[in-house]
Design a protein around this motif. Structure first.
Motif, PDB file in Angstrom:
ATOM      1  N   GLU A 282     -12.179  57.768  74.555  1.00  0.00           N
ATOM      2  CA  GLU A 282     -13.354  57.080  75.072  1.00  0.00           C
ATOM      3  C   GLU A 282     -14.201  58.043  75.911  1.00  0.00           C
ATOM      4  OE1 GLU A 282     -10.179  56.226  75.551  1.00  0.00           O
ATOM      5  OE2 GLU A 282      -9.878  54.045  75.522  1.00  0.00           O
ATOM      6  N   ARG A 283     -15.494  57.982  75.716  1.00  0.00           N
ATOM      7  CA  ARG A 283     -16.408  58.870  76.439  1.00  0.00           C
ATOM      8  C   ARG A 283     -17.479  58.028  77.129  1.00  0.00           C
ATOM      9  NH1 ARG A 283     -17.505  58.755  71.107  1.00  0.00           N
ATOM     10  NH2 ARG A 283     -19.677  58.404  70.480  1.00  0.00           N
ATOM     11  N   LEU A 284     -17.870  58.465  78.299  1.00  0.00           N
ATOM     12  CA  LEU A 284     -18.920  57.783  79.059  1.00  0.00           C
ATOM     13  C   LEU A 284     -20.261  58.029  78.386  1.00  0.00           C
ATOM     14  CD1 LEU A 284     -19.812  56.282  81.675  1.00  0.00           C
ATOM     15  CD2 LEU A 284     -20.033  58.547  82.745  1.00  0.00           C
ATOM     16  N   VAL A 285     -21.007  56.934  78.102  1.00  0.00           N
ATOM     17  CA  VAL A 285     -22.318  57.076  77.457  1.00  0.00           C
ATOM     18  C   VAL A 285     -23.457  56.663  78.380  1.00  0.00           C
ATOM     19  CG1 VAL A 285     -21.424  56.853  75.109  1.00  0.00           C
ATOM     20  CG2 VAL A 285     -22.083  54.794  76.382  1.00  0.00           C
ATOM     21  N   CYS A 286     -23.203  55.776  79.316  1.00  0.00           N
ATOM     22  CA  CYS A 286     -24.244  55.444  80.290  1.00  0.00           C
ATOM     23  C   CYS A 286     -23.634  54.769  81.506  1.00  0.00           C
ATOM     24  CB  CYS A 286     -25.334  54.564  79.671  1.00  0.00           C
ATOM     25  SG  CYS A 286     -24.885  52.838  79.452  1.00  0.00           S
ATOM     26  N   HIS A 287     -24.368  54.834  82.596  1.00  0.00           N
ATOM     27  CA  HIS A 287     -23.923  54.205  83.842  1.00  0.00           C
ATOM     28  C   HIS A 287     -25.102  53.464  84.448  1.00  0.00           C
ATOM     29  CE1 HIS A 287     -21.056  53.984  87.294  1.00  0.00           C
ATOM     30  NE2 HIS A 287     -22.181  53.672  87.916  1.00  0.00           N
ATOM     31  N   GLU A 288     -24.926  52.155  84.633  1.00  0.00           N
ATOM     32  CA  GLU A 288     -25.955  51.318  85.240  1.00  0.00           C
ATOM     33  C   GLU A 288     -25.661  51.207  86.730  1.00  0.00           C
ATOM     34  OE1 GLU A 288     -25.525  47.683  83.145  1.00  0.00           O
ATOM     35  OE2 GLU A 288     -26.491  48.400  81.317  1.00  0.00           O
ATOM     36  N   PHE A 289     -26.548  51.736  87.560  1.00  0.00           N
ATOM     37  CA  PHE A 289     -26.337  51.724  88.997  1.00  0.00           C
ATOM     38  C   PHE A 289     -26.860  50.431  89.620  1.00  0.00           C
ATOM     39  CE2 PHE A 289     -26.146  56.156  87.852  1.00  0.00           C
ATOM     40  CZ  PHE A 289     -25.109  56.640  88.632  1.00  0.00           C
ATOM     41  N   ALA A 290     -26.364  50.146  90.823  1.00  0.00           N
ATOM     42  CA  ALA A 290     -26.737  48.913  91.507  1.00  0.00           C
ATOM     43  C   ALA A 290     -28.224  48.859  91.827  1.00  0.00           C
ATOM     44  CB  ALA A 290     -25.909  48.768  92.790  1.00  0.00           C
ATOM     45  N   ASP A 291     -28.882  50.018  91.955  1.00  0.00           N
ATOM     46  CA  ASP A 291     -30.315  50.029  92.286  1.00  0.00           C
ATOM     47  C   ASP A 291     -31.202  49.843  91.061  1.00  0.00           C
ATOM     48  OD1 ASP A 291     -30.055  52.417  90.967  1.00  0.00           O
ATOM     49  OD2 ASP A 291     -30.657  53.684  92.655  1.00  0.00           O
ATOM     50  N   GLY A 292     -30.591  49.647  89.884  1.00  0.00           N
ATOM     51  CA  GLY A 292     -31.357  49.416  88.671  1.00  0.00           C
ATOM     52  C   GLY A 292     -31.545  50.638  87.802  1.00  0.00           C
TER      53      GLY A 292
END
Length: 359
Positions: A282-292
């Motif tokens: 598994e590879r990280l493709v995106c990260h949604e941060f709390a600030d949007g």
């Protein structure tokens, strides 16, 4: 080294605990010679200090669960004694053991059939007995309640061949399985009536607790509690698949069939990471941060490199190896595009393309 007791004088009041006057070494020597649970209890009640000393010194008789039984018997006799007339005192036997006390003792892992004769002596009307059952090599040691000369309900069954122990509850003829102790240290807990008992919990030797749901023969694993995580499962028996792992600082979600579950999402304090790829890759493709804002990545497992950041309509593009990603282009929401050069942390804008095409 213990202190020698102070010499008593004529002005001293009579001691309430004569044994307390003795040094610890002598007291321990006395206690080590007490081999009857009733005597252990009597000593402890006569001198609470002596009982505490025995417990702190881990003397076997005082640590055995039957010591607590003997204490209850002694206390029951002391409570009942003032109510008896001298004429009846000799005719009324000591308070017998109750069925609940005997069941609790039989359920204790430290219990031993070696002490059944003591139980029979202090409570001949209700005690415990042991017998052998089962054919050939599958002999079973069975503990039962004993009422007078009659055998009662089975409480514990131990396989002499395998060493496993089964605990039962219920009246004779309706005993139901409630717990099974395996030689490897695993303990299985059951609920339900006789012949339809279902496993509801399994405590492994490593401390993990596995929870089950479903009827007998169809129990399915739904949760495993571990010291540092809680794992949740879905699916029928034999096909349970991991769907979520709760950890102190993250919640990880999985998809896929049993044995091939792959991580698809990780919820952290600062946002949610999304993953792609098969189990183990598994590879990280995106990260949604709390600030949007959203960061996008490329690269194999364990080596994601930042390629794009979207924030409030603005898009930043990055190039370079992991840990050295540098901003090369910014697309602003107003239509302006900025181009950059330079290493990470020292990027400088070298060209701006406006919405009307001017540079």
């Amino acid at each position: 080294m213990s202190r020698s007791p102070r010499a008593r004088t004529d002005d001293d009041a009579p001691p309430t605990d004569w044994l307390a006057e003795l040094p610890h070494e002598l007291l321990l020597h006395i206690l080590e010679g007490v081999d009857d649970f009733s005597d252990c209890a009597a000593f402890s009640l006569a001198s609470p200090r002596l009982g505490r000393l025995a417990l702190r010194s881990d003397l076997p008789r005082f640590k055995d669960p039957l010591f607590a039984v003997a204490m209850r018997l002694q206390l029951a006799q002391r409570v009942a004694a003032p109510r008896r007339s001298p004429r009846l005192a000799a005719a009324i036997p000591p308070s017998p053991l109750t069925e609940s006390i005997l069941r609790k003792y039989a359920a204790d892992r430290r219990a031993s059939a070696d002490y059944f004769p003591w139980l029979a002596r202090v409570s001949p009307a209700l005690c415990l007995s042991t017998e052998l059952g089962g054919p050939g090599d599958n002999r079973i040691d069975i503990w039962r309640l004993k009422r007078g000369e009659e055998s009662g309900a089975a409480l514990r069954l131990r396989s002499l061949r395998y060493g496993s122990v089964v605990h039962c509850e219920g009246e004779q003829g309706a005993e139901r399985l409630v717990r099974a102790e395996c030689p490897d240290g695993t303990v299985e807990h059951f609920e339900g009536e006789r012949d339809v008992e279902r496993m509801v919990r399994k405590v492994r030797a490593d401390g993990a607790v596995v929870h089950f749901e479903g009827e007998r023969g169809a129990e399915r694993k739904v949760r495993t509690d571990m010291p540092d995580a809680v794992v949740h499962f879905e699916g029928e028996r034999g096909a349970e698949r991991k769907v979520r792992t709760d950890m102190p600082d993250a919640v990880v979600h999985f998809e896929g069939e049993r044995g091939a579950e792959r991580q698809v999402r990780m919820v952290l304090a600062d946002g949610v990471g999304h993953y792609e790829g098969e189990q183990g890759a598994e590879r990280l493709v995106c990260h949604e941060f709390a600030d949007g804002s959203v960061s996008y990545y490329e690269g194999e497992q364990g080596a994601p490199r930042l390629v794009r950041v979207v924030n409030a309509g603005n898009v930043g593009h990055y190039e370079g190896e992991r840990g050295a990603e540098r901003l090369v282009r910014s697309e602003f929401a107003v239509g302006v595009v900025g181009h950059y050069e330079g290493e990470q942390g020292s990027e400088r804008m070298v060209r701006v393309v406006h919405a009307d095409g001017s540079v």
